[in-house]
Design an enzyme around this catalytic site. Structure first.
Site, PDB file in Angstrom:
ATOM      1  N   GLU A 174     -44.925 -47.542 -16.222  1.00 31.06           N
ATOM      2  CA  GLU A 174     -44.146 -48.426 -17.080  1.00 31.06           C
ATOM      3  C   GLU A 174     -42.778 -47.865 -17.467  1.00 31.06           C
ATOM      4  OE1 GLU A 174     -46.899 -49.511 -20.229  1.00 31.06           O
ATOM      5  OE2 GLU A 174     -48.164 -50.600 -18.831  1.00 31.06           O
ATOM      6  N   ASN A 221     -45.809 -47.444 -11.344  1.00 31.48           N
ATOM      7  CA  ASN A 221     -46.645 -48.571 -11.752  1.00 31.48           C
ATOM      8  C   ASN A 221     -45.996 -49.266 -12.949  1.00 31.48           C
ATOM      9  OD1 ASN A 221     -49.323 -49.873 -11.548  1.00 31.48           O
ATOM     10  ND2 ASN A 221     -49.773 -48.913 -13.527  1.00 31.48           N
ATOM     11  N   HIS A 257     -51.605 -57.982 -15.203  1.00 31.72           N
ATOM     12  CA  HIS A 257     -52.355 -58.485 -16.362  1.00 31.72           C
ATOM     13  C   HIS A 257     -51.895 -59.916 -16.595  1.00 31.72           C
ATOM     14  CE1 HIS A 257     -54.115 -54.633 -17.298  1.00 31.72           C
ATOM     15  NE2 HIS A 257     -52.933 -54.065 -17.236  1.00 31.72           N
ATOM     16  N   GLU A 285     -54.061 -53.370 -11.789  1.00 30.76           N
ATOM     17  CA  GLU A 285     -54.777 -53.560 -13.065  1.00 30.76           C
ATOM     18  C   GLU A 285     -55.083 -55.037 -13.301  1.00 30.76           C
ATOM     19  OE1 GLU A 285     -52.793 -51.594 -16.359  1.00 30.76           O
ATOM     20  OE2 GLU A 285     -52.222 -49.882 -15.123  1.00 30.76           O
ATOM     21  N   ASP A 287     -56.290 -58.502 -14.280  1.00 28.46           N
ATOM     22  CA  ASP A 287     -57.205 -59.312 -15.094  1.00 28.46           C
ATOM     23  C   ASP A 287     -56.482 -60.600 -15.453  1.00 28.46           C
ATOM     24  OD1 ASP A 287     -55.575 -58.288 -17.198  1.00 28.46           O
ATOM     25  OD2 ASP A 287     -57.131 -56.919 -17.912  1.00 28.46           O
TER      26      ASP A 287
HETATM   27  C1  XIL Z   1     -55.312 -49.503 -21.659  1.00 26.79           C
HETATM   28  C2  XIL Z   1     -56.795 -49.192 -21.735  1.00 26.79           C
HETATM   29  O1  XIL Z   1     -57.513 -50.120 -20.944  1.00 26.79           O
HETATM   30  C3  XIL Z   1     -57.266 -49.249 -23.173  1.00 26.79           C
HETATM   31  O2  XIL Z   1     -58.621 -48.829 -23.269  1.00 26.79           O
HETATM   32  C4  XIL Z   1     -56.380 -48.362 -24.049  1.00 26.79           C
HETATM   33  O3  XIL Z   1     -56.741 -48.515 -25.418  1.00 26.79           O
HETATM   34  C5  XIL Z   1     -54.917 -48.703 -23.860  1.00 26.79           C
HETATM   35  O4  XIL Z   1     -54.585 -48.640 -22.481  1.00 26.79           O
HETATM   36  N1  XIL Z   1     -51.265 -50.735 -18.809  1.00 26.79           N
HETATM   37  C6  XIL Z   1     -51.756 -49.546 -18.337  1.00 26.79           C
HETATM   38  C7  XIL Z   1     -53.103 -49.089 -18.757  1.00 26.79           C
HETATM   39  O5  XIL Z   1     -51.137 -48.918 -17.480  1.00 26.79           O
HETATM   40  O6  XIL Z   1     -53.181 -47.687 -18.856  1.00 26.79           O
HETATM   41  C8  XIL Z   1     -53.512 -49.718 -20.063  1.00 26.79           C
HETATM   42  O7  XIL Z   1     -54.881 -49.342 -20.317  1.00 26.79           O
HETATM   43  C9  XIL Z   1     -53.345 -51.202 -20.019  1.00 26.79           C
HETATM   44  C10 XIL Z   1     -51.908 -51.568 -19.795  1.00 26.79           C
END
Ligand code: XIL
Length: 512
Positions: A174, A221, A257, A285, A287
């Site tokens: 990020e 990422n 996400h 990631e 969802d």
């Molecule tokens: C999230 C985890 O899933 C949670 O359990 C934690 O509290 C916060 O981080 N982007 C990312 C991940 O790169 O590392 C994050 O994971 C979600 C957003």
């Protein structure tokens, strides 16, 4: 069949060397997984279908009780996925909460699980502004050189430790703001100050990781870079610039996400332009969150969303993997991070496949295993029992207790169906402590809320109307705080659980 991902998998040998404790653990896990495995049909799991298409299909895993105590969770994780990303266990704040003191427990547990099930591990992540321990701040490392040095030491230690076990790393996570400018965190500030410009630390991080494990594939990422937009164009420009300087960069992770119905129409085009720039793409990631409660129509839209992501990846050679950020609504991060939203995953909170599971499998070219033949004998009817009474056990657990980040959890086990439940956790607001977040691993429609006063933060979890909890154990209700003040728990950090089971209501309370 693994043409697209040959390079991504070259670090797989060397898995057989396991410490004895790990071996015992994975042997137990392996047995649980195998016994629950259905008869294999070609392409009847996500991993089989993905492998037939030459990509990998992975999941994030969280090293909580589910990974050692929930047989269905472990069997599903083993059966459906051939890649694993630790959800939190390899982040800086987890592995090195105090300078020079490393905790690899959760990371090792996940690596052992992956090795036992022939899954590759994506390392996540090495450099990120978030979940960073409090000792890493510019006051402790006042010069640009000292900040970059500490970053490089961290990368070298972690990448070296997992060399040969982790096939690819999210080296920097990020790095961009939404407008495509570089996020101004301590690493970016240090590299501006040392004259290497805002992306200087990114080049340094990639070079350091490459030195520590030349076989690992190195990724950047980020989120909101899935479609063609200002932020993804900034990432593309960065990749092009790094490559022109000879910096080792192998891939870009699109977090993905998504919000229900909002998968960008330019996803495939965007993947294509990264691949054309000479890097692999991994959907890292995935969802797809829904405003709760999720309707049948929502779940159908979600099925389309997941399938469209699979189709976009398969359409571009060079899109080498898809990882979901948790496979079940049971331990999804979404309800904790986006209150009122959830149901974002392929399996529901009882680990039953949702419509999105079937659409994903179909989009990968697989199909569900044929159901076993219907038995011909007429089963003897059994009387429907009224809700049996059952014991409800509440156990307080301090999951994290540094002053910077505290997590006090209430673990619940119930032997009968719970029809009403309220969990309240009160954390004293000592100097410097502020609300950080709350989550439950029950998922589904659990309602979460919090309130705070000058003296305490109160976290509440309740069942939604009509929701029940079947017998189960290891359910976690978590209350998080952060800050630089007193270490928690302190006197006055308490919990109260009121549960109704079999018509009887009991209240339990205590302190952490
Ligand atoms: C999230 C985890 O899933 C949670 O359990 C934690 O509290 C916060 O981080 N982007 C990312 C991940 O790169 O590392 C994050 O994971 C979600 C957003």
């Amino acid at each position: 069949m693994f043409d697209r991902i040959r390079n991504e998998t070259r670090a797989r040998p060397g898995w057989l060397v396991l410490p004895l404790a790990g071996l015992l653990l994975v042997t137990a896990i392996g047995a649980a997984a195998r016994s629950a495995q259905p008869a294999a049909a070609a392409g009847s799991s996500l991993r089989q279908a993905a492998e037939a298409k030459g990509i990998r299909f992975g999941t994030a895993l969280i090293a909580t009780s589910n990974l050692s105590g929930n047989a269905t969770y472990m069997a599903t994780a083993a059966r459906e996925f051939d890649a694993v990303t630790p959800g939190n266990e390899m982040k800086w704040g987890t592995v090195e909460p105090t300078q020079g003191q490393f905790n690899w427990t959760g990371a090792d547990q996940i690596v052992a699980f992956a090795q036992a099930h022939n899954q590759v591990v994506r390392g996540h992540n090495l450099v990120w502004h978030s979940q960073l321990p409090s000792w890493v701040n510019s006051t402790n490392f006042p010069t640009a050189t000292s900040v970059i040095n500490v970053m490089q030491q961290h990368i070298t230690t972690e990448v070296t430790r997992f060399a040969g076990k982790v096939i690819q790393w999210d080296v920097v996570n990020e790095p961009f703001n939404e407008d495509g400018s570089f996020r101004s965190d301590i690493f970016e500030q240090a590299s501006v100050n040392n004259g290497t410009g805002p992306s200087g630390y990114i080049a340094a991080a990639l070079r350091t990781a490459h030195q520590a494990d030349p076989n690992a594939r190195l990724y950047l990422n980020d989120f909101n870079i899935e479609g063609v937009n200002t932020k993804s164009t900034a990432m593309l420009n960065l990749v092009t610039s790094l490559k022109s300087q000879g910096v080792p960069i192998d891939g870009v992770g699109l977090e993905s996400h998504f919000i229900l119905g909002q998968v960008p129409s330019t996803l495939q085009q965007n993947i294509q332009r990264f691949v054309a720039a000479g890097v692999s793409v991994w959907v890292t990631e995935l969802d797809d969150r829904i405003t709760l409660p999720a309707s049948a129509a929502n779940l159908a839209t979600q099925a389309n969303d997941y399938a469209s992501v699979v189709r976009a990846c398969l359409a571009v050679t060079g899109c080498v993997g898809i990882t979901v950020w948790g496979f079940t609504d049971l331990d999804s991060w979404i309800p904790g991070a986006f209150p009122g939203q959830g149901a974002a995953d392929l399996f529901d909170s009882s680990i039953n496949p949702k419509p999105a599971y079937s659409s994903t499998l179909t989009a990968l070219g697989g199909s569900m295993a044929s159901p076993s033949p219907t038995p011909t004998r007429t089963p003897t009817p059994t009387p429907t029992p009224s809700t049996p009474p059952g014991s409800v056990t509440a156990t307080p657990v301090v999951a994290s207790s540094s002053p910077f980040f505290n997590e006090e959890d209430l673990k619940l086990a119930n032997t009968g169906t719970v029809t009403a439940l309220t969990v309240t956790i009160v954390v004293q607001r000592t100097t410097g402590i502020s609300f950080s977040g709350q989550y439950n691993t029950v998922g589904g429609s659990i309602l979460q809320s919090n309130s705070s006063t000058a003296s305490a933060v109160t976290y509440t979890f309740t069942l939604a109307s009509g929701q029940t909890l079947g017998a189960g154990s290891g359910r976690v209700f978590a209350a998080q705080t952060s800050g630089s003040g007193t270490a928690h728990p302190t006197a006055g950090d308490t919990f109260t659980v009121t549960a109704t089971s079999g018509g009887a209501t009991t209240t339990q309370s205590g302190h952490f």
